[in-house]
Design an enzyme around this catalytic site. Structure first.
Site, PDB file in Angstrom:
ATOM      1  N   GLY A   1      -0.025   5.577  -0.259  1.00 42.81           N
ATOM      2  CA  GLY A   1      -1.070   6.583  -0.301  1.00 42.81           C
ATOM      3  C   GLY A   1      -0.827   7.659  -1.340  1.00 42.81           C
ATOM      4  O   GLY A   1       0.316   7.912  -1.739  1.00 42.81           O
ATOM      5  N   PRO A   3       0.805  -1.223   0.000  1.00 43.00           N
ATOM      6  CA  PRO A   3       0.000   0.000   0.000  1.00 43.00           C
ATOM      7  C   PRO A   3       0.833   1.265   0.000  1.00 43.00           C
ATOM      8  O   PRO A   3       1.795   1.394   0.761  1.00 43.00           O
ATOM      9  CB  PRO A   3      -0.809  -0.127   1.299  1.00 43.00           C
ATOM     10  CG  PRO A   3       0.042  -0.975   2.200  1.00 43.00           C
ATOM     11  CD  PRO A   3       0.737  -1.942   1.290  1.00 43.00           C
ATOM     12  N   ARG A   7       9.479   5.335   7.437  1.00 42.15           N
ATOM     13  CA  ARG A   7       8.736   6.593   7.407  1.00 42.15           C
ATOM     14  C   ARG A   7       8.147   6.980   8.760  1.00 42.15           C
ATOM     15  O   ARG A   7       7.502   8.021   8.865  1.00 42.15           O
ATOM     16  CB  ARG A   7       7.610   6.510   6.363  1.00 42.15           C
ATOM     17  CG  ARG A   7       8.127   6.398   4.950  1.00 42.15           C
ATOM     18  CD  ARG A   7       7.040   5.997   3.975  1.00 42.15           C
ATOM     19  NE  ARG A   7       6.106   7.075   3.667  1.00 42.15           N
ATOM     20  CZ  ARG A   7       6.290   7.976   2.709  1.00 42.15           C
ATOM     21  NH1 ARG A   7       7.387   7.941   1.970  1.00 42.15           N
ATOM     22  NH2 ARG A   7       5.381   8.900   2.450  1.00 42.15           N
ATOM     23  N   HIS A  22       7.387   0.429   8.145  1.00 38.14           N
ATOM     24  CA  HIS A  22       6.738   1.460   7.331  1.00 38.14           C
ATOM     25  C   HIS A  22       7.724   2.089   6.350  1.00 38.14           C
ATOM     26  O   HIS A  22       7.635   3.277   6.017  1.00 38.14           O
ATOM     27  CB  HIS A  22       6.113   2.544   8.223  1.00 38.14           C
ATOM     28  CG  HIS A  22       4.826   3.095   7.684  1.00 38.14           C
ATOM     29  ND1 HIS A  22       3.599   2.602   8.057  1.00 38.14           N
ATOM     30  CD2 HIS A  22       4.558   4.082   6.800  1.00 38.14           C
ATOM     31  CE1 HIS A  22       2.633   3.276   7.451  1.00 38.14           C
ATOM     32  NE2 HIS A  22       3.198   4.171   6.666  1.00 38.14           N
TER      33      HIS A  22
END
Length: 404
Positions: free
Chosen positions: A84, A82, A282, A279
């Site tokens: 964004g 994923p 991040r 992540h």
């Protein structure tokens, strides 16, 4: 001069093309990490410390990358994770990546901060997974899950490693701040990327369509991002996992697990899988590299649930290393994002081709024709350091003569 997709030989080549195409504010959003970006660099560096131990004289004439996860067989042991706001990278970026993954028989995870709707992705890429950031409004959560189930989504990926918004200094310096209204400096720098500007003017600012139904009527695209940010993150508790396990009848995965303790707790609550991830560097800059956390998670729950991995993958050999350490499936983010930015759908396809070809070459080079058979035996460091020259025993002279 820009290279064609075929002329891009590595993910690094696609990254360079992405940097040429994107305005700095968008490239920095795609590429950046938290604070000093040490975790971002650590992910890649630690992956490269793992050396492979080849076995020769093996029949590698036929090689397979197939892997079965949650009852579905995929063409390779990696998928697209994923990301964004891909609509800022390329128009309909979510759809382009979803279609690429589906066409290649790979899993795709739609971001909770996507521009496309769950329904649109499920239509274009049946079998896609959905990432979910828990929302403060329980009604939004309930409806998002209802829509996902109605769309045929079977796997829900709950990201748990965002308890707070991180401090991403690169983004702050380049102008990616809410409500994402471009400053004169951002506009001026963007003009140096005319192809991106032309597409932006033609298609307009992308809208977070998945959360649009829950926002105030008449809200604009920029304000919608602020509305979404007001809903996430929520205070994370294990009660959240218990509630989602009761509500969601499909496969439940937690993304962002970095410890055996959390993985074991997830298993006791009936979670079906975890993605070992930081992540992509991040969130917590002083956090452990995801690849270093993978072995303890596998040891703790690898026989009870599906353990997956992301963060730092740039080569097919990185995927091989993660599989050797016990991951069943890997996900790439930036690697696919670079391809999408550089050449749209053709670039996304090229990113998949590069990783798939590099993994195939690695399997052949180390004498493991089936990716499902990768294990610790193919890692050199698992067997200790090579012997010092003084410890190497040379056969007696007469033995050598007999051999001749």
């Amino acid at each position: 001069m820009s290279a064609t997709p075929a002329q891009c030989l590595s993910i690094a080549d696609l990254q360079r093309q992405a940097r040429r195409y994107l305005p700095r504010v968008i490239y920095d959003y795609l590429e950046g990490g938290a604070d000093d970006e040490e975790a971002l660099a650590r992910n890649e560096r630690r992956l490269r410390t793992h050396l492979l131990r080849p076995r020769y004289l093996v029949d590698i004439s036929t090689r397979s990358q197939q892997v079965t996860v949650f009852g579905k067989t995929y063409g390779s042991p990696f998928g697209i994770g994923p990301m964004g706001m891909l609509g800022m990278v390329r128009h309909q970026g979510d759809l382009l990546l979803a279609e690429t993954a589906h066409r290649n028989g790979l899993p795709f995870v739609l971001s909770g901060a996507s521009n496309a709707t769950t329904e649109a992705i499920a239509d274009k890429a049946p079998g896609a997974w959905l990432q979910y950031y828990p929302c403060k409004d329980a009604k939004i959560e309930a409806d998002l899950l209802r829509r996902a189930a109605a769309s045929g989504i079977e796997t829900l990926v709950v990201t748990v490693d965002v308890p707070l918004h991180a401090k991403r200094e690169r983004n702050m310096r380049s102008g990616w701040v809410r409500p994402y209204k471009p400053t004169p400096a951002v506009i001026l720098e963007s003009l140096r990327h005319p192809a991106w500007v032309a597409r932006y003017l033609r298609n307009g600012l992308p809208v977070m369509e998945n959360v649009l139904p829950y926002a105030p009527a008449g809200i604009g695209a920029r304000e919608l991002t602020s509305f979404y940010a007001s809903q996430v993150p929520t205070p994370h508790r294990w009660s959240l996992v218990e509630r989602l396990r009761q509500q969601w009848t499909g496969h439940l995965v937690l993304k962002g697990i970095l410890s055996a303790e959390d993985a074991q707790h997830a298993a006791t609550l009936g979670v079906d899988g975890v993605i070992v991830s930081n992540h992509g560097g991040r969130q917590l800059d002083r956090g452990v590299a995801a690849i270093d956390a993978l072995p303890e998670v596998v040891a703790a729950v690898g026989k009870r649930m599906v353990v997956m991995f992301d963060s730092g993958i740039r080569r097919g050999s990185d995927i091989a290393v993660a599989l050797c350490l016990g991951a069943r499936l890997c996900f790439v983010g930036r690697a696919a994002g670079y391809g999408l930015a550089a050449h749209g759908a053709a670039g996304a396809q090229r990113a998949v081709e590069i990783l798939r070809a590099e993994l195939d070459l690695t399997l052949g080079q180390i004498g493991c024709p089936n990716a499902a058979d990768l294990a610790r035996d193919f890692l050199w460091e698992e067997r200790g350091h090579p012997p010092e020259p003084a410890d190497i025993r040379v056969p007696p002279r007469e033995v050598a003569a007999d051999v001749q």
